[in-house]
Design a protein around this motif. Structure first.
Motif, PDB file in Angstrom:
ATOM      1  N   ASP A 155      39.873  38.835  21.134  1.00 22.74           N
ATOM      2  CA  ASP A 155      40.574  40.287  21.674  1.00 22.74           C
ATOM      3  C   ASP A 155      39.538  41.004  22.198  1.00 22.74           C
ATOM      4  O   ASP A 155      39.845  41.960  22.916  1.00 22.74           O
ATOM      5  N   VAL A 159      40.359  42.360  25.741  1.00 20.65           N
ATOM      6  CA  VAL A 159      40.588  43.836  25.922  1.00 20.65           C
ATOM      7  C   VAL A 159      39.625  44.498  26.809  1.00 20.65           C
ATOM      8  O   VAL A 159      39.964  45.513  27.469  1.00 20.65           O
ATOM      9  N   PHE A 250      39.942  48.716  22.084  1.00 22.19           N
ATOM     10  CA  PHE A 250      41.181  48.986  22.490  1.00 22.19           C
ATOM     11  C   PHE A 250      41.650  50.394  22.190  1.00 22.19           C
ATOM     12  O   PHE A 250      42.600  50.841  22.614  1.00 22.19           O
ATOM     13  N   LEU A 269      49.008  45.351  21.811  1.00 19.78           N
ATOM     14  CA  LEU A 269      48.405  44.121  22.640  1.00 19.78           C
ATOM     15  C   LEU A 269      49.261  43.258  23.485  1.00 19.78           C
ATOM     16  O   LEU A 269      48.851  43.035  24.538  1.00 19.78           O
TER      17      LEU A 269
END
Length: 400
Positions: A155, A159, A250, A269
């Motif tokens: 992630d 991201v 994020f 997400l």
């Protein structure tokens, strides 16, 4: 050295449980990389603490709770058992909440059913150890640890919005107001876990070396335990830092709209990055909750058997310890609030475990050639005092 390696990876699961996930993501989303240094310092203290716990178990052939039962008055042992059981219950609460959130995000399950399924999976993990398949249990714990890290690292990559300079700057100590202080205290409280100390002192027993053999080879034992702790908790440290980095990236990607909420992270997400990123996050959270729930059950058995000399069926213990979590989840208590409350309760048990650990490890008649050097005792004592002070201060800071 090989037979001695492994227990630290089981204990390390406690350092990436859902409480750590919630605290680190909130820290990253609200303050960027500011508190990376707190994670690193707390993790260094954790390595020292777990090394002491493992050394105590190897030198004596007994767990920390067992030593307390043998060397302390009966009333004192009973009081220690009560506080340790409360810590285990609070730990179970956090782990069940994390697993319930993960299953809800992945499969849309009601949280109560998720909690029950988590109990079943954790018992299946423990069955491996009860059947003498200790190495498989340790390998599963290591795999769960790496799965949490893989989800977070994936992630981070997808991201983006990362800053190497910002991450390096986060290694320099600093705070930004009362909010960052509370989060820093929460990170410390979620990192040094009392039940991991009790558990680690028990896991190192029966590693193919008698107590006499251990005392004949103190250098070998120290090297093996040090390597085990550095490898396992080093991986946990990288994962915890990656959680803050993911939270920072994020948070920046959403323009500050996301502030660390675990449930909201999945939806954000999926909407902004894609389904695979949301899936990786949910799998990491589920792995964190389920694996730490199994470790929590094992820690509960060590606590009861050690402090009281009682041993009950792990299945009955799991039913008893999961009951508060299932009840709270069924009643619809806010999940994030449950995680915060659990960390507050756990923080109160930190001073007790650290004091007992340092006290016993300084006793040459007990530890033999594995006794702490005076400098080690002083460093461990100071580090334990700082962690304990922060842990005890956390509930009052949150309440007042």
């Amino acid at each position: 050295m090989a037979p001695i390696l492994g227990p630290a990876f089981v204990a390390a699961i406690a350092y990436v449980d859902p409480g750590n996930v919630a605290t680190n993501l909130t820290a990253g989303a609200t303050y960027g990389y500011l508190l990376v240094w707190v994670v690193v310092v707390a993790s260094l203290v954790a390595i020292l603490v777990q090394f002491q716990a493992a050394k105590l178990g190897m030198a004596t052939g007994k767990s920390l709770p067992q030593l307390c039962r043998e060397r302390l008055p009966r009333w004192g042992t009973r009081m220690l058992w009560v506080q340790a059981e409360v810590v285990v219950l609070a730990t179970d609460l956090a782990e069940f909440v994390g697993a319930a959130i993960g299953m809800r995000l992945l499969f849309g399950m009601p949280v109560a059913i998720s909690a029950a399924l988590t109990a079943v999976i954790s018992l299946l993990m423990l069955e491996l150890r009860r059947q003498g398949r200790t190495r498989r249990f340790e390998l599963m714990s290591a795999a769960a640890l790496l799965l949490v890290g893989a989800g977070m690292l994936y992630d981070i990559v997808v991201v983006g919005h990362q800053s190497a300079a910002g991450l390096a700057g986060g290694l320099l100590p600093g705070l930004d107001g009362a909010g960052s202080l509370v989060l820093a205290m929460g990170i410390v409280g979620a990192t040094v876990m009392p039940h991991a100390v009790y558990l680690h002192s028990a896991l190192v027993q029966g590693r193919g070396m008698s107590t006499d053999a251990v005392r004949r080879s103190p250098g070998l034992v120290r090297r093996a335990l040090r390597l085990d702790c550095v490898l396992a908790l080093g991986v946990a440290t990288v994962i915890n830092v990656s959680m803050i980095a993911f939270g920072a990236g994020f948070g920046a990607a959403t323009g500050g709209a996301w502030t660390g909420d675990l449930v909201a992270a999945h939806g954000e997400l999926a909407g902004r990055i894609g389904g695979l990123a949301a899936l990786a996050f949910a799998v990491a959270l589920l792995s964190s909750g389920v694996s730490s729930a199994g470790v929590g059950t094992l820690a509960g058995d060590v606590v009861m058997q050690g402090f009281l000399g009682w041993r009950i069926s792990p299945y009955l213990r799991r039913v008893l310890t999961m009951a508060p979590a299932v009840l709270a989840l069924t009643l619809g208590v806010p999940l994030t609030g449950l995680l915060v409350a659990s960390q507050v309760v756990i923080s109160l048990g930190v001073p007790v475990a650290l004091f007992l650990l340092v006290w016993f490890c300084r006793d040459r008649s007990l530890m033999g050639p594995l006794v702490n050097a005076p400098l080690t005792t002083r460093v461990a004592g100071v580090a334990g005092a700082v962690v304990a002070t922060l842990g005890v201060s956390l509930p009052f800071t949150l309440l007042f």
